[in-house]
Design a protein around this motif. Structure first.
Motif, PDB file in Angstrom:
ATOM      1  N   ALA A 203       0.838  -1.199   0.000  1.00 37.31           N
ATOM      2  CA  ALA A 203       0.000   0.000   0.000  1.00 37.31           C
ATOM      3  C   ALA A 203       0.867   1.241   0.000  1.00 37.31           C
ATOM      4  N   ALA A 204       0.838   1.984  -1.107  1.00 34.97           N
ATOM      5  CA  ALA A 204       1.588   3.240  -1.222  1.00 34.97           C
ATOM      6  C   ALA A 204       0.680   4.278  -1.871  1.00 34.97           C
ATOM      7  N   ALA A 205      -0.501   4.459  -1.263  1.00 34.25           N
ATOM      8  CA  ALA A 205      -1.488   5.393  -1.816  1.00 34.25           C
ATOM      9  C   ALA A 205      -1.419   6.746  -1.122  1.00 34.25           C
ATOM     10  N   GLY A 206      -0.824   6.763   0.065  1.00 33.48           N
ATOM     11  CA  GLY A 206      -0.786   8.016   0.818  1.00 33.48           C
ATOM     12  C   GLY A 206      -2.145   8.359   1.397  1.00 33.48           C
ATOM     13  N   LYS A 207      -2.944   7.326   1.734  1.00 31.61           N
ATOM     14  CA  LYS A 207      -4.281   7.542   2.322  1.00 31.61           C
ATOM     15  C   LYS A 207      -4.356   6.777   3.654  1.00 31.61           C
ATOM     16  N   PRO A 208      -4.477   7.519   4.763  1.00 34.65           N
ATOM     17  CA  PRO A 208      -4.449   6.842   6.060  1.00 34.65           C
ATOM     18  C   PRO A 208      -5.521   5.770   6.192  1.00 34.65           C
ATOM     19  N   ASN A 209      -5.108   4.597   6.634  1.00 30.12           N
ATOM     20  CA  ASN A 209      -6.032   3.493   6.958  1.00 30.12           C
ATOM     21  C   ASN A 209      -6.942   3.080   5.795  1.00 30.12           C
ATOM     22  N   VAL A 221       1.052 -11.246   2.768  1.00 26.95           N
ATOM     23  CA  VAL A 221       2.107 -10.381   3.312  1.00 26.95           C
ATOM     24  C   VAL A 221       1.702  -8.939   3.000  1.00 26.95           C
ATOM     25  N   ILE A 222       1.779  -8.068   4.001  1.00 29.76           N
ATOM     26  CA  ILE A 222       1.334  -6.682   3.818  1.00 29.76           C
ATOM     27  C   ILE A 222       2.500  -5.735   4.040  1.00 29.76           C
ATOM     28  N   ILE A 223       2.759  -4.910   3.038  1.00 32.21           N
ATOM     29  CA  ILE A 223       3.797  -3.879   3.179  1.00 32.21           C
ATOM     30  C   ILE A 223       3.095  -2.519   3.179  1.00 32.21           C
ATOM     31  N   ASP A 224       3.327  -1.762   4.215  1.00 31.56           N
ATOM     32  CA  ASP A 224       2.666  -0.459   4.366  1.00 31.56           C
ATOM     33  C   ASP A 224       3.695   0.647   4.149  1.00 31.56           C
ATOM     34  N   VAL A 225       3.571   1.349   3.033  1.00 30.90           N
ATOM     35  CA  VAL A 225       4.548   2.396   2.713  1.00 30.90           C
ATOM     36  C   VAL A 225       4.098   3.756   3.263  1.00 30.90           C
ATOM     37  N   GLY A 226       2.800   3.928   3.404  1.00 29.99           N
ATOM     38  CA  GLY A 226       2.259   5.240   3.805  1.00 29.99           C
ATOM     39  C   GLY A 226       2.765   5.688   5.170  1.00 29.99           C
ATOM     40  N   ILE A 227       2.934   6.988   5.317  1.00 28.92           N
ATOM     41  CA  ILE A 227       3.256   7.553   6.635  1.00 28.92           C
ATOM     42  C   ILE A 227       2.374   8.783   6.821  1.00 28.92           C
ATOM     43  N   HIS A 228       1.607   8.797   7.886  1.00 26.30           N
ATOM     44  CA  HIS A 228       0.716   9.930   8.161  1.00 26.30           C
ATOM     45  C   HIS A 228       0.795  10.276   9.631  1.00 26.30           C
ATOM     46  N   ARG A 229       0.772  11.561   9.915  1.00 30.55           N
ATOM     47  CA  ARG A 229       0.728  11.987  11.321  1.00 30.55           C
ATOM     48  C   ARG A 229      -0.702  12.389  11.637  1.00 30.55           C
ATOM     49  N   LEU A 230      -1.344  11.653  12.538  1.00 28.90           N
ATOM     50  CA  LEU A 230      -2.729  11.946  12.911  1.00 28.90           C
ATOM     51  C   LEU A 230      -2.732  12.694  14.248  1.00 28.90           C
ATOM     52  N   THR A 231      -3.612  13.688  14.338  1.00 24.58           N
ATOM     53  CA  THR A 231      -3.711  14.469  15.580  1.00 24.58           C
ATOM     54  C   THR A 231      -5.001  14.087  16.290  1.00 24.58           C
ATOM     55  N   SER A 232      -4.949  13.909  17.627  1.00 24.58           N
ATOM     56  CA  SER A 232      -6.151  13.548  18.380  1.00 24.58           C
ATOM     57  C   SER A 232      -7.160  14.707  18.309  1.00 24.58           C
ATOM     58  N   SER A 233      -8.454  14.402  18.577  1.00 24.47           N
ATOM     59  CA  SER A 233      -9.500  15.417  18.375  1.00 24.47           C
ATOM     60  C   SER A 233      -9.265  16.661  19.253  1.00 24.47           C
ATOM     61  N   ARG A 239       0.064  10.862  16.483  1.00 26.15           N
ATOM     62  CA  ARG A 239       0.650   9.538  16.323  1.00 26.15           C
ATOM     63  C   ARG A 239       0.796   9.257  14.826  1.00 26.15           C
ATOM     64  N   LEU A 240       1.707   8.338  14.510  1.00 22.37           N
ATOM     65  CA  LEU A 240       1.921   8.002  13.106  1.00 22.37           C
ATOM     66  C   LEU A 240       1.062   6.804  12.729  1.00 22.37           C
ATOM     67  N   CYS A 241       0.555   6.810  11.511  1.00 15.50           N
ATOM     68  CA  CYS A 241      -0.110   5.596  11.008  1.00 15.50           C
ATOM     69  C   CYS A 241       0.233   5.446   9.532  1.00 15.50           C
TER      70      CYS A 241
END
Ligand code: NAP
Length: 294
Positions: A203-209, A221-233, A239-241
């Protein structure tokens, strides 16, 4: 798949490689990084690269331009570095301000020093399955798979994303390694169904979750390329996801890369590998890195 651990193991080997050859070369490998403008994330990435270089014994040369320069001036800097005998690798930290022609700047980089593997000569070599500089994130992913003895040959592989930086070179590398590769993108219909057929899903779409368990075949086998910084409400925590909703897929998969600590550390390590490869080539030394280079 622990990218942090693997990258430390490779770095240890790289450090020894440099130590054992420096008597012959009389200088360490050199990496030039050109940063233009004030993109804050670029600042973090450049510092990480600088630190990684110093850990293994590569000398880094950081050129931080204000962004007030014109295209010609940046081209002249690249040309100067192309002929600088202390520099084995060079990269343009992306993104750069829009006024510059990014692809034209990359095409000015001497292909032998193009450690990001983005120059069209190196992309062409990848297409032809010839030796050349390979882009770092895809090369890191191939190494992660190899480190777990996950065979690529004959596997059904789905790559989500077709960027020049990740999706396209990755699909080509896996194809060259005899995977059966499907490339997907934002206009792909039935993405869920295609993904569910994958033995290896990247997954390298750049879309969180984006990817939950409904996209995943049992035992994949799952490879997660995306990196996103999520902010709590309440905005008190971040946190990163990744692109994969890990807690939902983890019970189904054979192996996965975490975010952080999966693909990210391997990207920087492959930059070091490419720089040392170029340094060894520059001095006519036989490469000690063939098993790491895809
Ligand atoms: P990008 O240039 O924005 O490309 C994203 C790709 O994903 C595009 O091809 C896009 O399709 C496709 N896409 C977007 N939404 C989609 C959807 N809903 N379904 C299917 N495909 C979709 O991004 P990138 O540079 O390749 O990076 C992707 C992610 O990886 C980002 O989160 C980035 O931060 C991360 N990254 C991580 C590393 C690392 O070292 N870990 C390195 C590089 C990038 P279209 O072509 O149709 O627009």
């Amino acid at each position: 798949m622990d990218g942090k651990k693997l990258s430390l193991e490779i770095e240890e080997k790289l450090q020894k490689d440099i130590e054992s050859k420096i008597n012959l070369t009389k200088r360490p490998p050199g990496l030039a990084v050109i940063r233009i403008g004030e993109d804050p994330a670029s600042g973090v990435y450049v510092r990480n690269k600088e630190r990684a270089c110093s850990r293994v014994g590569i000398k880094s040369f950081i050129f931080h331009l204000k962004g007030t320069e014109n295209q010609k001036e940046v081209e002249q800097l690249i040309n100067k570095l192309n002929f600088d005998s202390d520099i084995d690798g060079m990269l343009l930290q992306l993104p750069i301000p829009k006024k510059f022609d990014e692809q034209r700047l990359i095409s000015y980089i001497n292909p032998d020093k193009d450690v990001d593997g983005l120059n069209e000569q190196n992309v062409g070599k990848l297409v032809k399955n010839e030796a050349g500089m390979r882009s770092c994130t895809p090369a890191g992913i191939v190494n992660l798979l190899r480190s777990q003895n996950i065979t690529i040959e004959g596997k059904r592989i789905v790559v989500i994303g077709r960027s020049l930086l990740v999706g396209k070179p990755l699909a080509l590398m896996l194809l060259n390694l005899n995977g059966t590769v499907t490339m997907t993108h934002s206009k792909t219909t039935n993405l869920n169904k295609l993904c569910k057929e994958a033995d290896i899903l990247i997954a390298a779409a750049g879309k969180p979750n984006l990817i939950d368990s409904s996209f995943v075949k049992e035992g994949a086998v799952i490879i997660d390329v995306g990196i996103h910084r999520l902010t709590s409400s309440d905005k008190s925590k971040t946190r990163l996801c990744g692109d994969v909703l890990l807690e939902d897929v983890i019970h189904k998969v054979f192996a996965y890369t975490p975010v952080p600590g999966g693909v990210g550390p391997m990207t920087v390590t492959m930059l070091l590998v490419n720089t040392i490869f170029s340094w060894q080539k520059q001095f006519g030394l036989s490469s000690t890195l063939n098993d790491i280079l895809p």
